[in-house]
Design a protein around this motif. Sequence first.
Motif, mmCIF file in Angstrom:
data_model
loop_
_atom_site.group_PDB
_atom_site.id
_atom_site.type_symbol
_atom_site.label_atom_id
_atom_site.label_comp_id
_atom_site.label_asym_id
_atom_site.label_seq_id
_atom_site.Cartn_x
_atom_site.Cartn_y
_atom_site.Cartn_z
ATOM 1 N N PHE A 79 -19.510 3.483 -10.980
ATOM 2 C CA PHE A 79 -20.673 4.002 -10.255
ATOM 3 C C PHE A 79 -20.258 4.462 -8.861
ATOM 4 N N LEU A 80 -19.359 3.709 -8.240
ATOM 5 C CA LEU A 80 -18.867 4.103 -6.915
ATOM 6 C C LEU A 80 -17.763 5.146 -7.003
ATOM 7 N N GLY A 81 -17.238 5.368 -8.206
ATOM 8 C CA GLY A 81 -16.123 6.304 -8.335
ATOM 9 C C GLY A 81 -14.820 5.727 -7.822
ATOM 10 N N ILE A 82 -14.676 4.400 -7.887
ATOM 11 C CA ILE A 82 -13.450 3.755 -7.420
ATOM 12 C C ILE A 82 -12.700 3.230 -8.635
ATOM 13 N N ILE A 107 -11.685 -4.260 -5.580
ATOM 14 C CA ILE A 107 -11.676 -2.958 -4.913
ATOM 15 C C ILE A 107 -10.419 -2.796 -4.070
ATOM 16 N N THR A 108 -10.031 -3.873 -3.387
ATOM 17 C CA THR A 108 -8.832 -3.788 -2.550
ATOM 18 C C THR A 108 -7.604 -3.496 -3.396
ATOM 19 N N ILE A 109 -7.507 -4.180 -4.538
ATOM 20 C CA ILE A 109 -6.322 -3.940 -5.366
ATOM 21 C C ILE A 109 -6.367 -2.540 -5.973
ATOM 22 N N TYR A 144 -16.399 1.578 1.757
ATOM 23 C CA TYR A 144 -16.365 2.634 0.738
ATOM 24 C C TYR A 144 -15.598 3.849 1.258
ATOM 25 N N ALA A 171 0.844 -1.189 0.000
ATOM 26 C CA ALA A 171 0.000 0.000 0.000
ATOM 27 C C ALA A 171 0.881 1.241 0.000
ATOM 28 N N PRO A 172 0.550 2.217 -0.850
ATOM 29 C CA PRO A 172 1.392 3.407 -0.934
ATOM 30 C C PRO A 172 1.320 4.243 0.341
ATOM 31 N N PHE A 178 -27.465 -2.033 -8.918
ATOM 32 C CA PHE A 178 -27.323 -0.602 -8.608
ATOM 33 C C PHE A 178 -28.250 0.247 -9.475
ATOM 34 N N ILE A 201 -9.286 -1.745 5.005
ATOM 35 C CA ILE A 201 -9.513 -2.486 3.758
ATOM 36 C C ILE A 201 -8.941 -3.895 3.869
ATOM 37 N N PHE A 205 -10.875 -7.485 3.819
ATOM 38 C CA PHE A 205 -10.453 -8.425 2.789
ATOM 39 C C PHE A 205 -10.092 -9.774 3.414
ATOM 40 N N ILE A 210 -22.238 -1.443 -2.951
ATOM 41 C CA ILE A 210 -22.980 -0.577 -3.865
ATOM 42 C C ILE A 210 -24.347 -0.223 -3.290
ATOM 43 N N ARG A 252 -5.117 5.215 -10.122
ATOM 44 C CA ARG A 252 -6.399 5.109 -10.793
ATOM 45 C C ARG A 252 -6.213 5.189 -12.294
ATOM 46 N N ILE A 271 -11.944 3.242 1.535
ATOM 47 C CA ILE A 271 -11.241 3.283 0.246
ATOM 48 C C ILE A 271 -11.032 4.731 -0.185
ATOM 49 N N LEU A 327 -15.589 -8.754 -6.053
ATOM 50 C CA LEU A 327 -15.670 -7.291 -6.062
ATOM 51 C C LEU A 327 -14.753 -6.715 -4.985
ATOM 52 N N LEU A 328 -14.731 -7.375 -3.836
ATOM 53 C CA LEU A 328 -13.889 -6.894 -2.735
ATOM 54 C C LEU A 328 -12.417 -7.004 -3.109
ATOM 55 N N LEU A 329 -12.051 -8.110 -3.753
ATOM 56 C CA LEU A 329 -10.665 -8.295 -4.180
ATOM 57 C C LEU A 329 -10.269 -7.189 -5.154
ATOM 58 N N GLY A 386 -20.037 -0.991 -12.055
ATOM 59 C CA GLY A 386 -20.221 -0.862 -10.610
ATOM 60 C C GLY A 386 -19.120 -0.037 -9.985
ATOM 61 N N ALA A 408 -7.476 -0.044 -4.676
ATOM 62 C CA ALA A 408 -7.177 0.950 -3.640
ATOM 63 C C ALA A 408 -5.684 1.200 -3.499
ATOM 64 N N ILE A 409 -4.850 0.225 -3.872
ATOM 65 C CA ILE A 409 -3.420 0.451 -3.672
ATOM 66 C C ILE A 409 -2.684 0.787 -4.960
ATOM 67 N N TYR A 459 -5.931 1.865 4.722
ATOM 68 C CA TYR A 459 -5.541 0.509 4.350
ATOM 69 C C TYR A 459 -5.780 -0.550 5.419
#
Lengths: 492, 441
Positions: B381-384, B293-295, A449, A30-31, A312, A460, A464, A434, B301, A452, B289-291, B378, B297-298, A457
């Motif tokens: 939609f969340l902006g992630i 999203i987690t990746i 959410y 993680a950065p 969604f 998260i 996970f 969502i 973008r 994130i 989805l969690l996997l 998705g 996140a680090i 981290y």
Amino acid sequence: MFKYAIKRIITFIPMLIAISLLSFIISVNAPGDPVERLAKSAESEGSAQEQSGASKKIKQELRKKLGLDLPIFYLSITDLASSDTLYRIQDKYHQVNLKALTHQSGNWQAVSNYYLSLLDLEKSYRKIDAKLIAENDKTLDLNIVNEACNQFGSEIGSLLETSDNNLVQNSFNKMNNLLSSNSFLVPLTKPLIELESRRTALSTNRTQWKTYIPALNWYGANNQYHLWLFGNNNDRKGLLRGDFGISYIDSQPIQDKIWQKVGISFSLSLISIFLAYLISIPIGIYSAYRKDSAADKGMSLILFILYSMPSFFVGTLLLLQFANPDNLAWFPVSGIQDPTIFDPEWSFWKKIQHRIPFLILPIITYTYGSFAFLSRIMRVGMIDIVSQDYIRTARAKGLEEKKVILKHALRNSLLPIITVFAAIFPMAIGGSIIIEVIFSIPGMGVEIYNSILNYDYPMIITVFTLSGFLTMVGYLVSDILYAVVDPRISYK
Amino acid sequence: MQNTNENFSFKKYAWSQFKKNKIALVCLYLLFTLIIIAVLAPYIANERPLYAEYKGETLYPAFASSSRTDSIFNSSGQLDEILQYDITDWRRLSFTKVIWAPIPYSPGGMDRYNRDYVSPGGKQRFKNQDGEITDAPKRFRHILGTDGIGRDLAAGLIHGTRISLMVGLVSMGIASLIGIILGALAGFFGDTKLKMPRVKYWLTLFGFFMGIFYGFGQRKYILADAFGESITSGILQMLVSILIIILIIFLFRQLSRFLQFGYLKTETKVPIDTFVSRGIELLNSIPRLLLIITITAIVERSIWIVMIIIGVTSWTGIARFTRAEFLRIRSLEFVQAAESLGFSSIRTIFKHALPNALAPVFVSIAFGIASAILIESGLSFLGIGVPDDIVTWGSLLNLGRQNLEAWWLIIYPGMAIFITITIYNMIAEASRDALDPKLKS
């Protein structure tokens, strides 16, 4: 059977280790520097002063508390040039830089000399007191002295974090210029000359061949992964004993934050899965009963289309239609309670009563997600079972169709329900991100959410890891239950 | 009878079966339409005209790059005006002749006169060539409305088609590459069929680690620099790294030839199926989805990174299908014939077995595309994960969610996602029925 359960549990352990390793790898990569993040959130009221002694001390304590002064893993694979004690360096960015420098030159000794003299220079730089100089020498303006000092300081700072040759040379030139134009910086001359000579030594004494030879370092159990998973004997309890770390956002323990939020997500997913079954089982029965009728065909097409509709979109449409003053304002737009009238002293039933209008739309959306999927599975499953031999036998011996379907077929097609066990636990911890975000439900989904968006981290990674663990547990439980319930299944 | 059997082609048969499903056939045509829209997106929705005659010059602004600059000279040869393509307000120029794109707006272009969620049927403002604000003429209406900062929704949807197709293509391309190779190896060899001398097995594994060490460990900085420079040079360096790994493994395998004696020479089984199956199980046990999203996140973008992550995490279904298919195929006569003719395993797998295993895999890829698009929309939609400046269907829908009065921002993008996913699912289902009548429910 018992043997199977044991065997299953034995294969389960390496998978848990694999998941924990995967999430640990993600968290290590993680950065940003966790110490900086936590220090910032710990003393948010402190002014933006330059690094004072106090904050440095706080950071050191934090590093120790987080175990960042330990090696990362039991072992590390590096090359012959690298140092095996690099993890002891305080600053994460310095570590990164030293690694890059070592990779360039292949000579750890030279790199370390260079780094030490750089720290030396920084030390002598800190001794310079701009105010004192300005007071002693009236010809100097305090602002000018400050300016020069700050420039020099920022060059040292950039030297500590860059390995690029041009940038380093640039910094040296700037520092030399500052020295020659400002006589009060004279005490820095000697360490700077020393630094430059070590820098040249760094580029002349290259042993690049060393970077091509792999080396294995063994650190033992005193490492970050071990600490994270098993904790130590005093302040850290470790993931396995329910200590998940500290959130970057508010420095609260993560397990507390999760406990506050998990209830709502868990109840929502439980209710919705129950409802989804309530709807999909009759659909399955009907399809098997009236196979290939127009109604069945129409239903299967509708189910198919519903299945393709993202939840969604459904949720947003529901909001647009039923929680919108332009159309029908039947339900509130967001949240699970109205803070202006909600009273935490209310009885349980009163609370539920108050929350029902808030929860109807989310539950519809939640249920929708699993209902379309489950109905399709139920339908296919039922149709498959109805074509089995024992159903034909049941029919042949003259049982009425109703009894055949409800008594013989349904029972067996309900077996897959057990698989739901695998899904319930992780759904609760992960929430449906969502859907919770659409309806602003303060559950785990929104929590994830937000973490994130704020780069929290530890949160998260915890979610996970936990959802991975819980899915594995769910698979294990459902596999064993399956074996118990269905005698046809033999696990040899 | 004999004759028809000789001309029997499975492909033709499957296609004729597929054609019987009229809805699926319509979906296939819709898919072609989507592809055409995606390819032609810059010419369907563009604020620069397709063709224009301006002060005696003939221009094709929509076909030029946006960084282009044109100098317009008047009749006496003097410099009259400089057109900088990216900042010129094309709608205000007085052309002698002009052909606009069907939707005369670009996805990111902000129409400052129609900010604050202008509805499709509502009053839309337009600044004409004399600088007066009037009602928008029919040609320049935002046919599907605008968002809060005046971006045209129709243009956003058209360009979103491109992104959604790309997501499906790239992520499922990666997933099928990984899934088919791993699934084929696992299914073909199982746990017992791949045998090699012990020393070769060990050295191959050792070579793999050494390959990773030299290919990725030692080239870490080169790779990071290359990816920092551009995505193409990054991918190029990545390929070099992979080549190095393969070369090193090959070298170690060659080396094992000289060490074959005694204990080291005994044949040992490589449990390749166990490796792959455990990997699938591991990846399946983490909510996808969690996997993802987690990746996301680090890492930084980027839409490309999102596609790669989706691809790398969704190969398990494809691998499972390929494996199952290979388990079936490996005992069939033609594979045995290929083996008894002494063909190498690689040749048997990829030349003889694989083409016969692809049908069910194709179905799972088609379903995979639908779910990749679902995940991407998705996420946006969340902006992630997806950058804010990239207009996708999901991000448009998100704008609508934040402002429920703008129903057009909910209905149109949502329908676009829904229809695309339905198309893929429908095609997948119909081809499953066509390819394997047994599975038909």
